[in-house]
Each structure stands twice: as structure tokens, then as C-alpha cells.
Scaffold this active site. Structure first.
Site, PDB file in Angstrom:
ATOM      1  N   CYS A  13       5.977   0.819  65.504  1.00  8.75           N
ATOM      2  CA  CYS A  13       5.990   0.302  64.123  1.00  8.75           C
ATOM      3  C   CYS A  13       4.596  -0.239  63.823  1.00  8.75           C
ATOM      4  O   CYS A  13       3.635   0.146  64.498  1.00  8.75           O
ATOM      5  CB  CYS A  13       7.076  -0.756  63.944  1.00  8.75           C
ATOM      6  SG  CYS A  13       6.858  -2.236  64.955  1.00  8.75           S
ATOM      7  N   ASN A  16       4.618  -4.282  66.142  1.00  5.45           N
ATOM      8  CA  ASN A  16       5.260  -4.308  67.471  1.00  5.45           C
ATOM      9  C   ASN A  16       5.874  -5.675  67.775  1.00  5.45           C
ATOM     10  O   ASN A  16       5.948  -6.095  68.927  1.00  5.45           O
ATOM     11  CB  ASN A  16       4.277  -3.890  68.579  1.00  5.45           C
ATOM     12  CG  ASN A  16       4.944  -3.574  69.926  1.00  5.45           C
ATOM     13  OD1 ASN A  16       4.351  -3.768  70.976  1.00  5.45           O
ATOM     14  ND2 ASN A  16       6.160  -3.096  69.912  1.00  5.45           N
ATOM     15  N   ARG A  19      10.442  -4.315  64.419  1.00  3.05           N
ATOM     16  CA  ARG A  19      11.247  -3.088  64.487  1.00  3.05           C
ATOM     17  C   ARG A  19      11.153  -2.365  65.826  1.00  3.05           C
ATOM     18  O   ARG A  19      12.184  -2.035  66.433  1.00  3.05           O
ATOM     19  CB  ARG A  19      10.851  -2.138  63.346  1.00  3.05           C
ATOM     20  CG  ARG A  19      11.238  -2.663  61.987  1.00  3.05           C
ATOM     21  CD  ARG A  19      10.556  -1.883  60.890  1.00  3.05           C
ATOM     22  NE  ARG A  19       9.108  -2.093  60.914  1.00  3.05           N
ATOM     23  CZ  ARG A  19       8.240  -1.437  60.163  1.00  3.05           C
ATOM     24  NH1 ARG A  19       8.670  -0.505  59.347  1.00  3.05           N
ATOM     25  NH2 ARG A  19       6.952  -1.695  60.230  1.00  3.05           N
TER      26      ARG A  19
HETATM   27  P1  4NP Z   1       6.943  -4.741  62.525  1.00  4.23           P
HETATM   28  O1  4NP Z   1       6.841  -5.882  61.405  1.00  4.23           O
HETATM   29  O2  4NP Z   1       5.942  -3.669  62.131  1.00  4.23           O
HETATM   30  O3  4NP Z   1       8.349  -4.278  62.427  1.00  4.23           O
HETATM   31  O4  4NP Z   1       6.601  -5.419  63.841  1.00  4.23           O
HETATM   32  C1  4NP Z   1       5.653  -6.501  61.027  1.00  4.23           C
HETATM   33  C2  4NP Z   1       5.160  -7.522  61.812  1.00  4.23           C
HETATM   34  C3  4NP Z   1       4.001  -8.158  61.428  1.00  4.23           C
HETATM   35  C4  4NP Z   1       3.342  -7.798  60.266  1.00  4.23           C
HETATM   36  C5  4NP Z   1       3.845  -6.758  59.498  1.00  4.23           C
HETATM   37  C6  4NP Z   1       5.004  -6.110  59.878  1.00  4.23           C
HETATM   38  N1  4NP Z   1       2.154  -8.491  59.865  1.00  4.23           N
HETATM   39  O5  4NP Z   1       1.625  -8.178  58.783  1.00  4.23           O
HETATM   40  O6  4NP Z   1       1.680  -9.364  60.609  1.00  4.23           O
END
Ligand code: 4NP
Length: 171
Positions: A13, A16, A19
Site C-alpha cells: 500500500c 505500510n 492496509r
Molecule cells: P496505508 O495508509 O497506505 O494503508 O498504510 C496510509 C498511512 C499513512 C499515510 C497515508 C496512508 N500517510 O500519509 O502518512
């Protein structure tokens, strides 16, 4: 236990921490439950949270369903992953495009036969969420984290069906 090399799957994703760690643990659970010779890991296309444990909200919602994410640590997707993994699963379409961009770089650096990885969406074979993105829950509410778990369970079971047809994933 088989002496065969495991089939290696990487869930990817953006960060990390939400998701893909959820997908990693849920997919590993169903592969193990079905005695598949599959190794599962996860990574992010970004390096926003290096070495961080999964988001507390992801951990809390997952644990309510019996999935323990606490030991995972975030890392960024690397060119080496295209040599190491058989299958890279993108959680959404932006992740898919970003993974493909890095794979092009890998193809410039290495001979084509070195690149093992195929790229697919996590929801590729999921009839409940056909080719749908796993919505990013990071800026949202509790229902987003539940949705991630629902979709990871459904898509993982669909992948287990696919792996069961591939003789090299069976013990
Ligand atoms: P992930 O979610 O891609 O599902 O891990 C996110 C986690 C952090 C961020 C964006 C999406 N961020 O912008 O820090």
C-alpha cells in the site's frame, strides 16, 4: 513440511501501516489454514513510516478479529523485491501504478529473466469486491478500518482459491 521453495507474495500500500500489514496477516492466516506453501510479507510505496509498527487503529480492529499485527514493522518497497517475490499485490490502483513504475526501473537495472514478480490488485479475483480499491482508512473513521478487514478477508480467500490451483504453492 515441504522442502520446496515457498511461493512469495508481497502486499503493498502507500504507508505500510494500515492496509498492507492487515492484508499480510489476513492472507498469511488463510494460506496457513489451508496448508499452502506461501510466504507473505508487506511494504509501502512511500517511506513515510520507516520501521514503525502498524497504526494503532489497524491493530485494534484487527485484534478484535483475532489478527495480531503488533510485531510488524513498516518498510519501503525496493527494486530487490521484484527479484525476490513471485507476486506483488497492490491495495489500490495508485499503488498498482507506482509499483509498475518501480518495476520499470528494476527492468533497466537487471536482465528480464531476473524479474520474477507479477503485479496484481489485492481484489483481482474477489467477486465480492471485483477489482475494487481497498480504500485508504488513514484519514477516516472506524468503519474504514472494518472495511479494510472485510475486504482483506474476502480477497485473501479468493487468492487462496487461486493458489490452490497452482501446484507449486501446495505442500
Ligand atoms: P496505508 O495508509 O497506505 O494503508 O498504510 C496510509 C498511512 C499513512 C499515510 C497515508 C496512508 N500517510 O500519509 O502518512
Amino acid at each position: 513440511m515441504s522442502s520446496k521453495m515457498p511461493y512469495k507474495v508481497l502486499c503493498v500500500c502507500l504507508g505500510n501501516i494500515c492496509r498492507s500489514p492487515t492484508a499480510e496477516v489476513v492472507l498469511r492466516h488463510y494460506c496457513d489454514e489451508n496448508r499452502l506453501n506461501v510466504l507473505v510479507d508487506s511494504a509501502g510505496t512511500s517511506n513515510y513510516h520507516p520501521n514503525k509498527a502498524p497504526d494503532e487503529r489497524s491493530q485494534k480492529h484487527a485484534l478484535k478479529r483475532g489478527f495480531d499485527l503488533s510485531r510488524l514493522r513498516a518498510r519501503q518497497l525496493t527494486i530487490n523485491d521484484f527479484l525476490e517475490f513471485d507476486l506483488i499485490l497492490a491495495m489500490d490502483h495508485q499503488n498498482f501504478d507506482d509499483i509498475q513504475q518501480l518495476m520499470k526501473k528494476a527492468m533497466h537495472q537487471y536482465e528480464p529473466h531476473c524479474i520474477k514478480a507479477k503485479i496484481a490488485l489485492m481484489s483481482e479475483h474477489d467477486t465480492q469486491y471485483p477489482q475494487q480499491a481497498l480504500p485508504d482508512p488513514y484519514y477516516g473513521e472506524a468503519d474504514g478500518f472494518e472495511r479494510v478487514l472485510d475486504q482483506c478477508e474476502s480477497s485473501s480467500l479468493a487468492w487462496v482459491n487461486v493458489f490452490q490451483q497452482q501446484s507449486n504453492t501446495n505442500y
